[in-house]
Design a protein around this motif. Structure first.
Motif, mmCIF file in Angstrom:
data_model
loop_
_atom_site.group_PDB
_atom_site.id
_atom_site.type_symbol
_atom_site.label_atom_id
_atom_site.label_comp_id
_atom_site.label_asym_id
_atom_site.label_seq_id
_atom_site.Cartn_x
_atom_site.Cartn_y
_atom_site.Cartn_z
ATOM 1 N N THR A 68 41.919 -35.176 16.187
ATOM 2 C CA THR A 68 42.085 -35.028 17.635
ATOM 3 C C THR A 68 43.363 -35.661 18.168
ATOM 4 N N ASP A 94 35.695 -40.159 20.258
ATOM 5 C CA ASP A 94 36.294 -38.941 20.836
ATOM 6 C C ASP A 94 35.833 -37.687 20.106
ATOM 7 N N THR A 107 32.918 -36.494 19.050
ATOM 8 C CA THR A 107 31.758 -35.774 19.575
ATOM 9 C C THR A 107 32.167 -34.929 20.786
ATOM 10 N N GLU A 108 32.957 -35.569 21.653
ATOM 11 C CA GLU A 108 33.378 -34.864 22.869
ATOM 12 C C GLU A 108 34.290 -33.683 22.537
ATOM 13 N N THR A 114 32.092 -30.931 20.112
ATOM 14 C CA THR A 114 30.836 -30.342 20.584
ATOM 15 C C THR A 114 31.165 -29.198 21.548
ATOM 16 N N THR A 120 31.282 -26.745 24.562
ATOM 17 C CA THR A 120 30.882 -26.867 25.971
ATOM 18 C C THR A 120 30.734 -25.457 26.548
#
Lengths: 312, 327
Positions: free
Chosen positions: B79, B87, B89-90, B93, B95
Motif C-alpha cells: 500500500t 492500513d 484491511t482498509e 477490503t 467497499t
C-alpha cells in the motif's frame, strides 16, 4: 411577327462517346406554321426526340439556330416556355406522388392556381383517380396525365412526342380526339410519331425526317402528291398507248392499268373514248402517307445507310 | 425564386423517404441525450444497497483474507511507503464504492462527446436528405419535366439547394436547441456545476453545428446533381470515408490526420481539435520524448477545408447542370 411557331435552321446535334461522334440531327431546317396539327414523322432513331429536346432546352445543339414564336431559343426560352406544353418520350413524374400532387408541383412552379390542376385532370378523364399514386397508373393513364400537365399552361404550342405509345385502341382514339380538338381550338400541335395513320388522320401538315435530315415537308395533301387511278378496259395495251400519248404515266398490271396523273378522272375517260376504248372500271387510288414515308425512309429501314452518321 | 423555393419545400415535405430521414434527424440526437443522461444518472438507494451487498459478499471471499494477511507481513510493498499493517484491511477490503462507477454528467463532456456525435450524425442524415431528394428527380426522369416548366436550370438548382439548406438549418437549430435545453434541465436537476463561459462555448458550437448540418445537405445535393445518381453519390461518400482516409494515411503517415475529414469537421464544430501526431514529438538528449506530441487544428483551418470541399462540389455541380443535356 413570324408566322412560324417553330423554326430551326442548320440544326445539328452530335453525341460524342468512346466510339467517336454520332450525329443525331444533321442540318435540319424545320418550319412549323401557326395553327393546326403538324406531324413530325420519322423512323425510330431518326432524330425526332433529339430535335424536340433541343427545342425545349433539354439538350444543347451542336450547331444551328432555333426559335419558338420567333424568339431565339434556348437563349430566350424562359420568355416563351409559358406558351409551350410538351410531353417528351415517356411520361416522367414522381412515382410515389399522386397525379394531383405531381401536377400541383408543376403548376406551383409557374404560379398556376390549383383550380387549373383540377380542370386539367377532368379534361383528360383522370379526376376519379387523381389521388392515386402515379406508379399505380396504367401506361395510358400516365400518358393522359402527361397531357394534363401540358394543359396547365394553356399553351399556344403543344409538342407531343409519341403520345399514343402503349395506349389501347380506345385510348389512342381519345388522345387523337383531344389533339384534334386542341388543333381546332387554335393551339398549334407538333405531333411526333412513327405511326403513319396517326399523322395522316390528325395532321394538316407534316415533316418527314430520316438520319437526322429533313426528307420532306409540307401540307399532308401536297406530300401525298398525285392521285392515281386503277382502270380496267378491254384492250389494256391500246389504252396504255393512248394515255401515255396524252402525257400520263401508266403502269400495266395483269388485267388492269394504274394511271398516275394530276388530271381529273373525266380527262382519262375522254382520252380513252377518243381512242374508241370504253372503261369497265375506274377507281381513284390515293397514295397514302405510308407509301411516301416508306419510299423516303427506305435507306433507314433497310440499313443501307446507318441510322446515324459516324464521324471519327 | 420564392415560388420555386416554395415548390421545392413542398416536394421535400411530400417525399416519404425524406420525412423518415428528418424524423431520424430529430430522434437520434434526443435518444443519444437520453442515453447519456441515463448512463450518468445518480445512484439510487437501491443501487447503493445492492453495491453494499456485493461488497459484503466479496469481503467474505477467502482470497481477501489471504491477501490481507500477506499485506500485513509487508504493508509498504502493498500500500505504499509508511503504510502499517492496520492500513491493509482498509485498503484491501472491498467497499461498496467499488461497485458504483458511472461516468459523470458534465456539460463539457456532453459538448465534446455526445453533442459532437449528434452533429456528425445529423450532418450525415442531411447529406442523405440532399442526395435522395434530387436523386429521385434524376432516377424518375421528373427533372426534365420540371425543366419544361422552369427552363432556367440554375434557378432550379438553387431552389432545391436552398430548400435543403433551409430544412437542414431549421431542423438542426430546433433539434440542437431541444438537445441543450434538455441537457440544461438534467444538469440543473443534478446540481451540475457549469463552468463560466461554457454556455457561450456551447452556443458557438451549436451555431457551427447548424451551419455544418445545412451545408451537409447542400453537399449531398450538389454531388447528386453532379452524378445524377443516388448510388454514385453514396458510393463516392463511402469511398472517400474509407479509401480516401486510408490513402491519406498511407501517403502522409501520421501527418495525414490533419487532412482527414473527421479531423477538420470536429475542429470546425468544436472550435478546434487536438490530435496525436508522433512526428510532432521532440526528444530530449536521453531519448525521452518531451512535449505532448500533439497538433492542433483551429476552427478556422477546419472550416476552410470543409468550405473548399463544399464550394468545389457546388461549382462542379452548377457547371454540370448548366452545360449537360438533361435526360
Amino acid at each position: 411577327m413570324s408566322d412560324l411557331v417553330i423554326e430551326t435552321s442548320g440544326l445539328r446535334k452530335e453525341f460524342t462517346g468512346r466510339r467517336g461522334t454520332r450525329v443525331a440531327v444533321n442540318d435540319l431546317d424545320l418550319a412549323v406554321p401557326r395553327g393546326g396539327v403538324h406531324g413530325f414523322l420519322g423512323p425510330n432513331g431518326s432524330g425526332k426526340t433529339t430535335t424536340i429536346r433541343m427545342l425545349l432546352g433539354l439538350a444543347r445543339p451542336t450547331a444551328g439556330t432555333m426559335s419558338l414564336f420567333g424568339t431565339p431559343v434556348p437563349q430566350r426560352l424562359p420568355e416563351v416556355i409559358g406558351r409551350v406544353g410538351a410531353v417528351v418520350e415517356s411520361p416522367k413524374f414522381s412515382p410515389t406522388f399522386s397525379a394531383r400532387q405531381n401536377l400541383r408541383l408543376l403548376a406551383g412552379s409557374v404560379g398556376v392556381e390549383r383550380g387549373v390542376v383540377d380542370d386539367a385532370l377532368v379534361r383528360v378523364g383522370l379526376a376519379d383517380r387523381a389521388d392515386d399514386r402515379f406508379k399505380s397508373y396504367s401506361l395510358g393513364m400516365k400518358q393522359r396525365l402527361a397531357i394534363a400537365a401540358t394543359l396547365l399552361k394553356s399553351p399556344d404550342l403543344l409538342i407531343l412526342d409519341e403520345p399514343t405509345n402503349g395506349l389501347d385502341p380506345a385510348g389512342i382514339r381519345e388522345i387523337r380526339e383531344l389533339i384534334r380538338g386542341l388543333g381546332e381550338a387554335g393551339v398549334t400541335v407538333l405531333l411526333s410519331s412513327h405511326i403513319l395513320a396517326e399523322v395522316q388522320q390528325v395532321c394538316t401538315s407534316a415533316t418527314i425526317i430520316g438520319n437526322g435530315r429533313m426528307l420532306a415537308s409540307g401540307l399532308v395533301e401536297d406530300l401525298l402528291g398525285s392521285t392515281s387511278y386503277r382502270l380496267r378496259v378491254g384492250d389494256p395495251a391500246a389504252a396504255a398507248t393512248a394515255l401515255e400519248r396524252a402525257g400520263m404515266t401508266v403502269r400495266t398490271d395483269v388485267d388492269s392499268l394504274d394511271v398516275i396523273t394530276d388530271e381529273p378522272a373525266d380527262r382519262i375517260t375522254r382520252v380513252l373514248a377518243d381512242a374508241g376504248l370504253y372503261l369497265s372500271e375506274l377507281t381513284p387510288v390515293r397514295a397514302d402517307l405510308e407509301t411516301i414515308f416508306l419510299e423516303l425512309t427506305a435507306d433507314d429501314r433497310m440499313g443501307v445507310t446507318p441510322m446515324t452518321e459516324e464521324v471519327r | 425564386m420564392m415560388r420555386l423555393l416554395s415548390v421545392e419545400l413542398t416536394r421535400l415535405r411530400w417525399r416519404r423517404a425524406i420525412v423518415v430521414l428528418l424524423v431520424a434527424c430529430i430522434a437520434v440526437p434526443l435518444i443519444m441525450l437520453a442515453g447519456f443522461a441515463w448512463s450518468t444518472r445518480p445512484f439510487s438507494e437501491a443501487d447503493i444497497a445492492e453495491a453494499k451487498q456485493l461488497a459484503a459478499q466479496e469481503a467474505q471471499q477467502p482470497y481477501i483474507a489471504e491477501e490481507i494477511a500477506r499485506c500485513e507481513q509487508d504493508p509498504e510493498n502493498y500500500t505504499g511507503p509508511g503504510a502499517t499493517a492496520a492500513d491493509c484491511t482498509e485498503a484491501l477490503t472491498p467497499t461498496y464504492q467499488n461497485y458504483l462507477y458511472r461516468q459523470e454528467f458534465t456539460l463539457t463532456s456532453l459538448r465534446t462527446d455526445v453533442g459532437a456525435a449528434a452533429i456528425i450524425i445529423m450532418t450525415g442524415l442531411m447529406m442523405l436528405v440532399g442526395t435522395t431528394f434530387v436523386g429521385h428527380d434524376w432516377n424518375t426522369g421528373s427533372m426534365s419535366n420540371q425543366l419544361l416548366f422552369e427552363p432556367r436550370r440554375l434557378r432550379v438548382w438553387w431552389a432545391k439547394g436552398l430548400a435543403v439548406m433551409l430544412v437542414g438549418a431549421v431542423v438542426g437549430a430546433a433539434v440542437l436547441a431541444t438537445f441543450w435545453a434538455g441537457a440544461s434541465l438534467v444538469a440543473a436537476s443534478r446540481d451540475v456545476r457549469v463552468e463560466p463561459g461554457l454556455w457561450s462555448t456551447i452556443v458557438e458550437t451549436q451555431a457551427r453545428g447548424v451551419v455544418a448540418i445545412a451545408l451537409g445537405g447542400l453537399l449531398g445535393l450538389a454531388l447528386t446533381m453532379l452524378f445524377r445518381s443516388t448510388v454514385a453519390t453514396l458510393s463516392l461518400m463511402f469511398g472517400i470515408s474509407i479509401a480516401g482516409s486510408l490513402l491519406i494515411m498511407t501517403v502522409l503517415g501520421e501527418e495525414g490526420t490533419r487532412w482527414l475529414l473527421p479531423t477538420n469537421f470536429l475542429a470546425f464544430v468544436l472550435g478546434g481539435f487536438t490530435y496525436y501526431d508522433g512526428s510532432a514529438c521532440s526528444f530530449s538528449p536521453d531519448g525521452m520524448t518531451s512535449g505532448d506530441c500533439e497538433r492542433h487544428v483551429s476552427a478556422m483551418d477546419g472550416g476552410v477545408v470543409l468550405a473548399v470541399i463544399v464550394v468545389v462540389a457546388v461549382l462542379l455541380s452548377v457547371w454540370s447542370m448548366r452545360r449537360r443535356d438533361v435526360p
